[in-house]
Design a protein around this motif. Structure first.
Motif, short mmCIF file in Angstrom:
data_model
loop_
_atom_site.label_atom_id
_atom_site.label_comp_id
_atom_site.label_asym_id
_atom_site.label_seq_id
_atom_site.Cartn_x
_atom_site.Cartn_y
_atom_site.Cartn_z
N VAL A 143 -7.02 4.65 -6.52
CA VAL A 143 -5.57 4.89 -7.28
C VAL A 143 -5.07 6.32 -7.37
CG1 VAL A 143 -4.73 4.45 -9.51
CG2 VAL A 143 -6.58 2.74 -8.79
N LEU A 144 -3.84 6.44 -7.13
CA LEU A 144 -3.05 7.66 -7.06
C LEU A 144 -2.45 7.69 -8.37
CD1 LEU A 144 -1.76 7.79 -3.39
CD2 LEU A 144 -3.67 9.02 -4.31
N ALA A 146 0.54 10.03 -10.08
CA ALA A 146 1.50 11.09 -10.27
C ALA A 146 2.43 10.75 -11.58
CB ALA A 146 2.27 11.26 -8.80
N GLU A 147 2.43 11.16 -12.79
CA GLU A 147 3.27 10.78 -13.67
C GLU A 147 4.75 10.60 -13.26
OE1 GLU A 147 2.65 9.77 -16.76
OE2 GLU A 147 0.59 9.94 -16.24
N PRO A 148 5.62 9.55 -13.72
CA PRO A 148 4.66 8.48 -14.43
C PRO A 148 4.29 7.46 -13.52
CG PRO A 148 7.12 8.31 -14.03
CD PRO A 148 6.83 9.35 -13.37
N LEU A 149 4.00 7.69 -12.53
CA LEU A 149 3.61 6.37 -11.41
C LEU A 149 1.89 6.23 -11.20
CD1 LEU A 149 5.97 7.57 -8.47
CD2 LEU A 149 6.21 5.66 -10.07
N GLU A 150 1.51 5.09 -11.30
CA GLU A 150 0.30 4.82 -10.95
C GLU A 150 0.21 3.85 -9.79
OE1 GLU A 150 -3.05 1.87 -12.99
OE2 GLU A 150 -2.58 3.39 -14.46
N ILE A 151 -0.67 4.30 -8.61
CA ILE A 151 -0.47 3.55 -7.31
C ILE A 151 -1.88 3.20 -6.95
CG2 ILE A 151 0.35 3.64 -4.89
CD1 ILE A 151 2.18 6.10 -5.75
N ASP A 152 -2.01 1.76 -6.87
CA ASP A 152 -3.36 1.17 -6.57
C ASP A 152 -3.16 0.89 -5.02
OD1 ASP A 152 -5.64 -0.82 -6.17
OD2 ASP A 152 -5.39 -1.42 -8.31
N LEU A 153 -4.07 1.95 -4.25
CA LEU A 153 -3.93 1.58 -2.93
C LEU A 153 -4.72 0.04 -2.45
CD1 LEU A 153 -4.76 5.38 -1.89
CD2 LEU A 153 -2.51 4.22 -1.95
N GLU A 154 -5.75 -0.12 -3.21
CA GLU A 154 -6.47 -1.11 -2.66
C GLU A 154 -5.70 -2.40 -2.73
OE1 GLU A 154 -11.11 -2.90 -3.11
OE2 GLU A 154 -10.39 -1.30 -4.45
N HIS A 155 -5.13 -2.69 -3.82
CA HIS A 155 -4.50 -4.01 -4.34
C HIS A 155 -3.01 -3.94 -4.03
CE1 HIS A 155 -8.05 -4.08 -6.77
NE2 HIS A 155 -8.20 -5.23 -6.17
N LEU A 178 5.73 4.29 1.73
CA LEU A 178 6.31 5.82 1.62
C LEU A 178 6.12 6.25 0.12
CD1 LEU A 178 9.79 4.64 3.03
CD2 LEU A 178 8.39 6.49 3.88
N LEU A 179 6.02 5.55 -0.62
CA LEU A 179 5.61 6.24 -2.06
C LEU A 179 4.30 6.73 -2.20
CD1 LEU A 179 6.53 6.57 -4.97
CD2 LEU A 179 5.90 4.30 -5.52
N LYS A 184 0.53 11.38 -2.56
CA LYS A 184 -0.75 11.85 -1.99
C LYS A 184 -0.66 13.60 -2.21
CE LYS A 184 -2.37 8.18 1.28
NZ LYS A 184 -2.75 8.05 2.51
N ALA A 185 0.63 14.08 -1.81
CA ALA A 185 0.63 15.34 -2.29
C ALA A 185 2.26 15.48 -2.92
CB ALA A 185 0.74 16.19 -1.01
N PRO A 186 2.22 15.47 -4.26
CA PRO A 186 3.58 15.40 -4.92
C PRO A 186 4.51 16.58 -4.55
CG PRO A 186 1.79 14.58 -6.50
CD PRO A 186 1.14 15.20 -5.09
N ARG A 187 3.76 17.52 -4.37
CA ARG A 187 4.93 18.88 -4.27
C ARG A 187 4.96 19.30 -2.77
NH1 ARG A 187 2.29 23.92 -7.62
NH2 ARG A 187 4.39 24.50 -7.20
#
Length: 244
Positions: A143-144, A146-155, A178-179, A184-187
């Protein structure tokens, strides 16, 4: 008919499954013999269309993929596998030409073997790619955040937190890729070419296609109240964080 995977036998744990997509039966038989001798399971198929069907059905740990096959050639199969996910792929080619290697790299091959080859060397390359893949999988978070996002890579799910509420963001597969890449590297600023290779593996995709997908992704985030991301950096590409 595909070869039935061999059983794990006395070897502890689950053996890796290698899908061999090769239309020359003699070559396939040699590869199967050497791979099984090294403790790997194998499935063989002789055309590209069935290779894609078995890839979905069996979810192999690695694909050995011949470039020239009936029904669908190796490049078409590779592009579809990359569209689906990150299964490691080693290309088998009779043409030792740089253009073929560049094509494979652009679409996303993990390695190449040029015919005629040494079967023991192929096994060594398979084992090396599997080690890299397992190491990468164990190191990457599921899970990644990066406020305000939560990205579940597995699902393949994305949630956005706005005003204390958690909302599900519905994305296409390309928008999700893309997101996730940006998160993975927000900056970091990712070039269009880099995003194209990693997220849009279709052979005829152009860099301006990235702009279109980013625009749609940004619009969906704005609909949930998240403004200004991803951020475009003029003349360079995109980043997840703000331009400041």
């Amino acid at each position: 008919m595909p070869t039935t995977p061999v059983a794990a036998g006395d070897n502890p744990g689950i053996q890796a499954l290698v899908l061999i997509a090769e239309d020359e039966p003699e070559i396939a038989a040699i590869l199967e013999a050497y791979l099984r001798r090294s403790g790997l399971r194998t499935v063989h198929i002789a055309d590209g269309r069935r290779a894609l069907e078995l890839h979905l059905q069996l979810k192999p740990d690695l694909v050995l993929l011949d470039v020239q096959m009936p029904q669908a050639d190796g490049w078409q199969v590779l592009a579809e596998i990359r569209h689906r996910g990150d299964t490691p792929v080693i290309m088998l080619t009779a043409m030792d030409q740089d253009i073929d290697k560049l094509t494979g790299l652009r679409i996303g091959a993990d390695d190449y073997v040029v015919k005629p080859f040494n079967a023991a060397e192929v096994v060594a390359r398979v084992q090396a790619v599997l080690r890299r893949s397992r190491s990468r999988s164990s190191a990457e978070p599921r899970v990644l955040r990066a406020e305000p996002l939560e990205i579940d890579l597995e699902h393949h799910e994305v949630f956005v937190k706005v005003a204390g509420q958690r909302h599900r963001l519905v994305l296409t597969l390309t928008e999700f890729k893309l997101l996730a890449q940006l998160a993975k590297a927000p900056r970091r600023v990712f070039s269009r070419a880099e995003l194209l290779v990693n997220c849009l593996p279709e052979g005829d995709a152009l860099e301006r296609t990235v702009d279109s997908h980013i625009s749609k992704l940004r619009r969906k985030l704005e609909e949930l109240g998240v403004e200004g991301i991803p951020t475009g950096i003029r003349g360079v590409g995109y980043k997840l964080g703000s331009a400041e």
